[in-house]
Design a protein around this motif. Structure first.
Motif, short mmCIF file in Angstrom:
data_model
loop_
_atom_site.label_atom_id
_atom_site.label_comp_id
_atom_site.label_asym_id
_atom_site.label_seq_id
_atom_site.Cartn_x
_atom_site.Cartn_y
_atom_site.Cartn_z
N GLY A 127 29.68 26.13 -11.46
CA GLY A 127 31.01 25.67 -11.85
C GLY A 127 31.69 24.97 -10.70
N GLY A 128 32.52 23.97 -11.01
CA GLY A 128 33.25 23.24 -9.98
C GLY A 128 32.91 21.77 -9.98
N SER A 129 33.33 21.10 -8.93
CA SER A 129 33.12 19.65 -8.83
C SER A 129 31.68 19.33 -8.44
CB SER A 129 34.07 19.05 -7.79
OG SER A 129 35.42 19.25 -8.17
N LEU A 130 31.21 18.20 -8.94
CA LEU A 130 29.87 17.71 -8.61
C LEU A 130 29.99 16.29 -8.05
CD1 LEU A 130 27.65 18.85 -11.60
CD2 LEU A 130 27.33 19.49 -9.21
N ARG A 131 29.24 16.03 -7.00
CA ARG A 131 29.16 14.68 -6.44
C ARG A 131 27.71 14.22 -6.49
NH1 ARG A 131 32.62 15.22 -0.78
NH2 ARG A 131 34.20 16.70 -1.54
N ALA A 132 27.51 12.93 -6.26
CA ALA A 132 26.15 12.40 -6.27
C ALA A 132 25.27 13.10 -5.24
CB ALA A 132 26.18 10.89 -6.00
N GLU A 133 25.88 13.47 -4.09
CA GLU A 133 25.11 14.12 -3.02
C GLU A 133 24.63 15.51 -3.39
OE1 GLU A 133 28.24 11.43 -1.07
OE2 GLU A 133 28.19 12.91 -2.68
N HIS A 134 25.18 16.09 -4.45
CA HIS A 134 24.80 17.45 -4.82
C HIS A 134 23.39 17.53 -5.40
CE1 HIS A 134 29.14 19.01 -4.88
NE2 HIS A 134 28.47 19.78 -4.08
N ARG A 135 22.85 16.44 -5.88
CA ARG A 135 21.48 16.40 -6.38
C ARG A 135 21.21 17.43 -7.49
NH1 ARG A 135 17.62 15.33 -2.49
NH2 ARG A 135 16.14 15.67 -4.19
N ILE A 136 22.13 17.58 -8.42
CA ILE A 136 21.95 18.55 -9.50
C ILE A 136 20.79 18.15 -10.42
CG2 ILE A 136 23.52 17.43 -11.14
CD1 ILE A 136 23.24 21.24 -10.49
N GLU A 137 20.38 16.88 -10.35
CA GLU A 137 19.27 16.43 -11.19
C GLU A 137 17.96 17.14 -10.83
OE1 GLU A 137 19.33 13.59 -7.67
OE2 GLU A 137 20.80 14.53 -9.01
N LEU A 138 17.89 17.69 -9.61
CA LEU A 138 16.70 18.45 -9.23
C LEU A 138 16.51 19.65 -10.16
CD1 LEU A 138 15.65 19.24 -5.58
CD2 LEU A 138 15.40 20.97 -7.35
N LEU A 139 17.61 20.31 -10.50
CA LEU A 139 17.55 21.43 -11.44
C LEU A 139 17.14 20.96 -12.83
CD1 LEU A 139 18.09 24.37 -12.31
CD2 LEU A 139 20.49 23.71 -12.65
N LEU A 140 17.73 19.85 -13.28
CA LEU A 140 17.42 19.35 -14.62
C LEU A 140 15.95 18.96 -14.73
CD1 LEU A 140 20.62 17.17 -15.21
CD2 LEU A 140 20.25 19.58 -15.80
N LYS A 141 15.42 18.35 -13.69
CA LYS A 141 14.00 17.99 -13.68
C LYS A 141 13.11 19.24 -13.71
CE LYS A 141 14.55 13.64 -11.12
NZ LYS A 141 14.26 12.95 -9.83
N ALA A 142 13.54 20.29 -12.99
CA ALA A 142 12.76 21.53 -12.99
C ALA A 142 12.75 22.17 -14.37
CB ALA A 142 13.33 22.49 -11.95
N ILE A 143 13.90 22.12 -15.07
CA ILE A 143 13.97 22.67 -16.43
C ILE A 143 13.02 21.90 -17.35
CG2 ILE A 143 15.47 22.95 -18.44
CD1 ILE A 143 17.78 23.48 -16.50
N LYS A 144 13.00 20.60 -17.21
CA LYS A 144 12.12 19.78 -18.05
C LYS A 144 10.65 20.12 -17.79
CE LYS A 144 11.27 15.08 -19.63
NZ LYS A 144 11.78 13.68 -19.62
N LEU A 145 10.30 20.25 -16.51
CA LEU A 145 8.92 20.61 -16.17
C LEU A 145 8.56 21.99 -16.71
CD1 LEU A 145 8.71 19.39 -12.44
CD2 LEU A 145 7.52 18.41 -14.42
N LEU A 146 9.52 22.89 -16.69
CA LEU A 146 9.27 24.25 -17.17
C LEU A 146 8.94 24.24 -18.66
CD1 LEU A 146 9.35 27.18 -16.03
CD2 LEU A 146 11.68 27.34 -16.90
N TYR A 147 9.66 23.44 -19.42
CA TYR A 147 9.42 23.38 -20.86
C TYR A 147 8.15 22.61 -21.21
CZ TYR A 147 13.44 25.87 -22.64
OH TYR A 147 14.33 26.87 -22.97
N GLN A 148 7.67 21.85 -20.28
CA GLN A 148 6.40 21.16 -20.50
C GLN A 148 5.20 22.04 -20.17
OE1 GLN A 148 6.90 17.71 -18.02
NE2 GLN A 148 7.93 16.52 -19.62
N ASP A 149 5.48 23.21 -19.59
CA ASP A 149 4.41 24.15 -19.22
C ASP A 149 4.08 25.03 -20.43
OD1 ASP A 149 2.85 26.28 -18.17
OD2 ASP A 149 3.75 25.99 -16.19
N SER A 150 2.89 24.95 -20.88
CA SER A 150 2.49 25.69 -22.09
C SER A 150 2.47 27.20 -21.89
CB SER A 150 1.11 25.21 -22.56
OG SER A 150 0.15 25.43 -21.53
#
Length: 451
Positions: free
Chosen positions: A268-291
């Motif tokens: 929760g809170g403010s997000l900036r481009a430097e926070h790199r939150i997309e790293l988490l989103l990419k990890a979630i996507k990879l997790l769901y691609q794991d059978s």
């Protein structure tokens, strides 16, 4: 220790429960010092600017009498055995350049400001902002109110020391003025480095001006170790790191999450481009691609950047696993954190900026400690936040989406991975410990004044 507590006054533009939504975490510091300092011989009077009455007083009217009466009324009801928080309004503007600057911005509900569009307005705002280096930032309209309130209190009660909080900078200007008029010593309590807000080209000039503003301070406190070191260099003064902290009492009645087949995460809170939150989103996507993974994932976010984050989640095709909404009140945010298995700490790093290159201690990291949840720090700062997280054993730093995906997969299969055993390691970061450290500095200032 004396049987009668001494009194310190603090000027904090933001203080819970009178704070703006964007300052929810930082606003806890003055309120928590007010709670805990009496245990160590100091009652704290906090003068803060109420979000509901900011920029409401007409500077051409008889506002002084209104403030004096409000302060005297509160003092008459004070038992002088505990701390006191006085919420005050502020002026519509304070002086010519502040009036110009105020006309070029629009106040937002979360306490921030939005520039009025237009090329001419941009130029005018830059000129006004440059001039306001001498007089104060957007909180300048609180300076006259806070100064009058402080003088009214000093006429009726002995004040031993002042604390001028930054940011914003109204607290520093008030403390400096009261020191000039009444000779009450003061310390600066920085939540951020003052000079880092300025453009790189302006920093040499800003450093000279800010150094002049801080000249009469007896000491400087900062919430991050590296920033405290920088303050000593910038201002040629002794500087101490006193971090933010957590109050165990805030979390004892929260509902706690158990692993029920859904791995839930929170930020929760403010997000900036430097926070790199997309790293988490990419990890979630990879997790769901794991059978091999059949566990549900839920990432909750509450904050001002909810629309941008929702769009980013859609870009990575993980929006169905994300609950993304606007700011919520602190109590609700704490409940949601308590219901989460993992708390996300997106690291803010600006390697090209001397004030940010070693990372920062965000205030919420100490709330995470108090909640006792596993912290996932991404992508890490290779500096002081990474070190704090490892030393206090509250979690781990993950620098890539593959590394994080593998950890999340392991956590879904072995929930005990998320259990912590670190009470001893985090003890020094309780709000009580923080207040004890602040009291020591206050004691030293008084001792120096009497010697």
């Amino acid at each position: 220790m004396s049987t009668t507590n001494r009194t310190v006054i603090m000027y904090a533009h933001e203080c819970t429960p009178y704070h703006s939504a964007g300052a929810t975490v930082g606003a806890q510091r003055p309120a928590q010092l007010a709670k805990w300092l009496p245990k160590f011989g100091w009652n704290l009077i906090v003068l803060c600017c109420d979000i509901k009455s900011r920029n409401t007083l007409d500077p051409r009217g008889d506002w002084e009498k209104e403030i004096e009466n409000q302060v005297l009324d509160v003092l008459s009801k004070w038992n002088k055995k505990s701390s006191l928080i006085i919420n005050l309004p502020s002026l519509m503007y304070d002086g010519f350049w502040d009036k110009v600057w105020q006309s070029l911005v629009v106040n937002q509900p979360n306490g921030t400001v939005r520039p009025v569009p237009g090329k001419i307005n941009v130029l005018k705002r830059k000129i006004a902002s440059l001039m306001k280096l001498l007089f104060g930032d957007y909180s300048q309209p609180f300076q006259p109110v806070g100064t009058l309130a402080a003088k009214t209190i000093a006429k009726n009660h002995q004040i031993e020391v002042q604390i001028g909080e930054y940011g914003p900078d109204a607290g520093v200007f008030i403390a400096k003025q009261i020191n000039k008029e009444l000779r009450i010593p003061w310390l600066a309590d920085f939540r951020d480095p003052w000079i880092q807000v300025f453009n790189q080209k302006l920093r040499p000039l800003a450093r000279l001006i800010c150094r002049k503003h801080i000249k009469t301070a007896s000491h400087i406190v900062n919430v991050t170790p590296y920033w405290a070191e920088m303050d000593a260099v910038d201002y040629h003064k002794s500087s101490t790191c006193i971090t933010n902290g957590f109050d165990p009492e805030e979390y004892k009645d929260l509902n706690r999450a158990n692993f029920d087949g859904t791995l839930s995460m929170w930020f929760g809170g403010s997000l900036r481009a430097e926070h790199r939150i997309e790293l988490l989103l990419k990890a979630i996507k990879l997790l769901y691609q794991d059978s091999d993974v059949d566990t549900d994932i839920l990432f909750r976010y509450r904050g001002a950047n909810w629309e941008e984050l929702r769009n980013t989640a859609q870009t990575f095709d993980v929006h169905q696993y994300c609950d993304v909404q606007d700011y919520v009140a602190r109590d609700e945010a704490l409940e949601l954190m308590g219901q989460s298995n993992i708390l996300i700490s997106p690291t803010l790093v600006k390697t090209e900026d001397v004030y940010w290159k070693n990372g920062v201690y965000p205030g919420k990291i100490f709330e995470y400690m108090g909640l006792g949840k596993y912290v996932v720090n991404i992508p890490g700062d290779n500096g002081q936040l990474d070190e704090l997280i490892e030393r206090t054993k509250i979690g781990h730093t993950f620098s890539s989406e593959i590394e994080l995906k593998d950890f999340l997969k392991h956590a879904t299969q072995n929930p005990d991975t998320l259990k912590l055993n670190n009470k001893q390691e985090i003890q020094q970061y309780t709000r009580e410990s923080v207040a004890r450290d602040m009291a020591t500095i206050l004691d030293n200032i008084v001792e120096q004044q009497s010697s």
